[in-house]
Design an enzyme around this catalytic site. Structure first.
Site, PDB file in Angstrom:
ATOM      1  N   CYS A 152      37.545  43.215  39.065  1.00 41.13           N
ATOM      2  CA  CYS A 152      36.913  41.929  38.746  1.00 41.13           C
ATOM      3  C   CYS A 152      36.155  41.349  39.932  1.00 41.13           C
ATOM      4  O   CYS A 152      35.052  40.820  39.780  1.00 41.13           O
ATOM      5  CB  CYS A 152      37.970  40.930  38.283  1.00 41.13           C
ATOM      6  N   VAL A 156      32.323  40.159  39.718  1.00 33.20           N
ATOM      7  CA  VAL A 156      31.973  38.739  39.748  1.00 33.20           C
ATOM      8  C   VAL A 156      30.905  38.460  40.800  1.00 33.20           C
ATOM      9  O   VAL A 156      29.980  37.667  40.580  1.00 33.20           O
ATOM     10  CB  VAL A 156      33.231  37.877  39.993  1.00 33.20           C
TER      11      VAL A 156
END
Length: 511
Positions: A152, A156
């Site tokens: 993640c 991101v």
């Protein structure tokens, strides 16, 4: 208190010692716990229909998800190729989870490296982490290929893997012709089967670049999908050998995940050879053994390789029959007699157990392909699905599942629950009880809570040993599925009839 090293106690006994009991009692004083009566009252309330309605109304909270995240599936796909080291662009903690999760299931070391991104990388990007990480991985672990995916954090902040890999090669981290396939695998979308698909497509597009020839090599490719039973790859190889045609498994991680203990450490046991993977672009056809973990890969093969693909899931009698007929059609070779004999044995075993499973109501959860296949097998046995829960569901799966249920008189009363978790399953089991629950080890707490016997099928299985070594496909797989389902039922019957002079009227020796 010092312990005798010859009598070290397992935690099962250790935590019942007086000092630990006192520790737990003291701990309660700081937990702001409620009185036992209130805990019991609320616990009973959560078993009813009123709570079920509130439970199913929640939207912003997941409790015990019945899925994992993308990078786990990506590194699982990567280790099926010869000498391949999975490399995760992200934080160490995430990668430790992936490794531990797979190691606990297989009881085998699962080697995956991390670029160890921390706060500075989260602000400035992870390029330097990639440059240093690839260099260290190449020098220390001597892989033949490094397969990169993301967590993640990298997604991101927008890390561009292709650009980062190019920059790392320019910096001399790895040779410019060294294969470094990649896949973007954000954990906040999709699941582990999405990650498997993304990585498989990424690896195949990398190793087959420039390898297309004008003539076919005559082989058949098999893509297992996110299949955690190592016996299944071996069963595919056995069946193909009985037919006598050439094949390539994309990718074969059975030796990596079930390696022999020879006294010498091998970091990369087995795996599909990179030259065979490169030549897979020239096969006559590709068969995917799962549909939902190979969607992008099959689309890529059909579009870029101009190669026909199909999905064939050889679970149960119908699925195995269709698979073998497909192999016979593609190879031009009749189905071997040995497999016909195996079919007879499977049918005989199903006949032996049919009266016990017929009419039994069951609930099931897991990945789309696994659930579809197990439900199909159970319908062949006359069992009746009631709750079908697939957290990482999709519209295609739901349509094919409803079609499968409609094809059998035993599937008429089932409900498919897409996007739901195991806390939803708890409400379902309390309000609409069933005879069997089929799922992975996380169903153990549902078994304890709802007293529904658990048949351990799927991933992960971390509270029992060696189940991952079996095959679940083909006619031999039918025997194993029967073993697990019907014997779980017998164990429950024995548990409920084993009190002398009270319930032992049916505590039979013969089942």
């Amino acid at each position: 208190m010092p312990q005798n090293p010859e009598k070290i106690q397992d935690h099962v006994e250790l935590f019942h010692q007086p000092e630990y009991k006192q520790l737990f009692e003291n701990k309660k004083q700081f937990e702001n716990g409620h009185e036992a009566e209130e805990v019991t009252r609320v616990a009973e309330w959560t078993k009813g229909w009123d709570y079920r309605e509130k439970n199913f109304a929640r939207e912003a909270l997941t409790v015990n998800p019945a899925k994992a995240c993308q990078p786990l599936g990506a590194i699982f796909a990567a280790v099926g190729f010869e000498g391949t080291l999975p490399f995760v662009q992200g934080a160490q903690g995430c990668v430790a989870y992936f490794r531990a999760h797979l190691t606990r299931h297989y009881k085998e070391p699962f080697s995956t490296v991390s670029s160890s991104m921390t706060e500075d990388a989260a602000v400035f990007g992870g390029l330097q982490n990639m440059i240093d990480g690839l260099a260290n991985s190449y020098q220390l672990y001597k892989p033949k290929m490094i397969a990169v995916c993301t967590t993640c954090m990298a997604e991101v902040i927008g890390d561009d893997l292709q650009s980062f890999i190019n920059n790392a090669k320019e910096a001399g981290s790895v040779p410019k012709d060294f294969p470094v396939p990649y896949a973007h695998t954000p954990s906040f979308v999709g699941s582990h089967i999405t990650g498997y698909d993304n990585m498989m497509k990424g690896i195949l597009s990398n190793v087959t670049a420039g390898q297309k020839k004008e003539t076919s090599n005559g082989k058949i490719n098999f893509i297992p999908g996110f299949d955690t039973y190592v016996g299944n790859n071996r069963e595919i190889k056995r069946i193909a050998s009985l037919f006598g045609f050439d094949y390539t498994i994309l990718a074969d991680n059975s030796d990596y995940l079930d390696s022999p203990n020879t006294g010498e450490f091998d970091m990369y046991p087995g795996g599909t050879k990179l030259e065979d993977a490169a030549d897979s672009i020239n096969a006559k056809a590709t068969i995917a053994l799962q549909a939902h973990s190979t969607i992008k890969t099959r689309e890529y093969i059909e579009k870029e390789w101009k190669q026909p693909t199909s999905v064939s899931r050889p679970w149960g009698i119908k699925g195995t029959d269709e698979f073998l007929m497909k192999l016979s059609e593609l190879s031009g070779i009749p189905i071997p007699q040995e497999l016909e004999i195996e079919r007879g044995r499977a049918v005989d075993a199903m006949t032996d157990s049919h009266s016990w499973l017929h009419g039994k109501r069951f609930a099931i959860y897991g990945e789309p392909d696994l659930v579809y296949c197990v439900v199909g097998f159970m319908l062949e046995m006359g069992a009746e699905p009631v709750h079908i829960l697939v957290h990482n569901s999709n519209e295609i799966f739901e349509a094919e599942m409803k079609e499968l249920l409609a094809s059998s008189p035993f599937g008429q009363h089932a409900t498919v629950w897409p996007g739901k978790d195991l806390w939803h399953m708890r409400s379902l089991l309390f309000t609409e009880p069933v005879d069997l629950l089929i799922g992975n080890s996380y169903g153990k707490y549902l078994w304890r809570d709802t007293k529904t016997p658990l048949v351990r099928i799927g991933y992960p299985i971390i509270d029992r040993h060696h189940l991952h070594r079996y095959t679940t496909i083909g006619y031999q797989g039918i025997i194993n599925l029967l073993n697990w389902t019907v014997n779980t039922l017998f164990e429950e019957i024995d548990r409920n009839t084993n009190i002398p002079s009270k319930t032992d009227i049916s505590y039979d020796l013969i089942r």
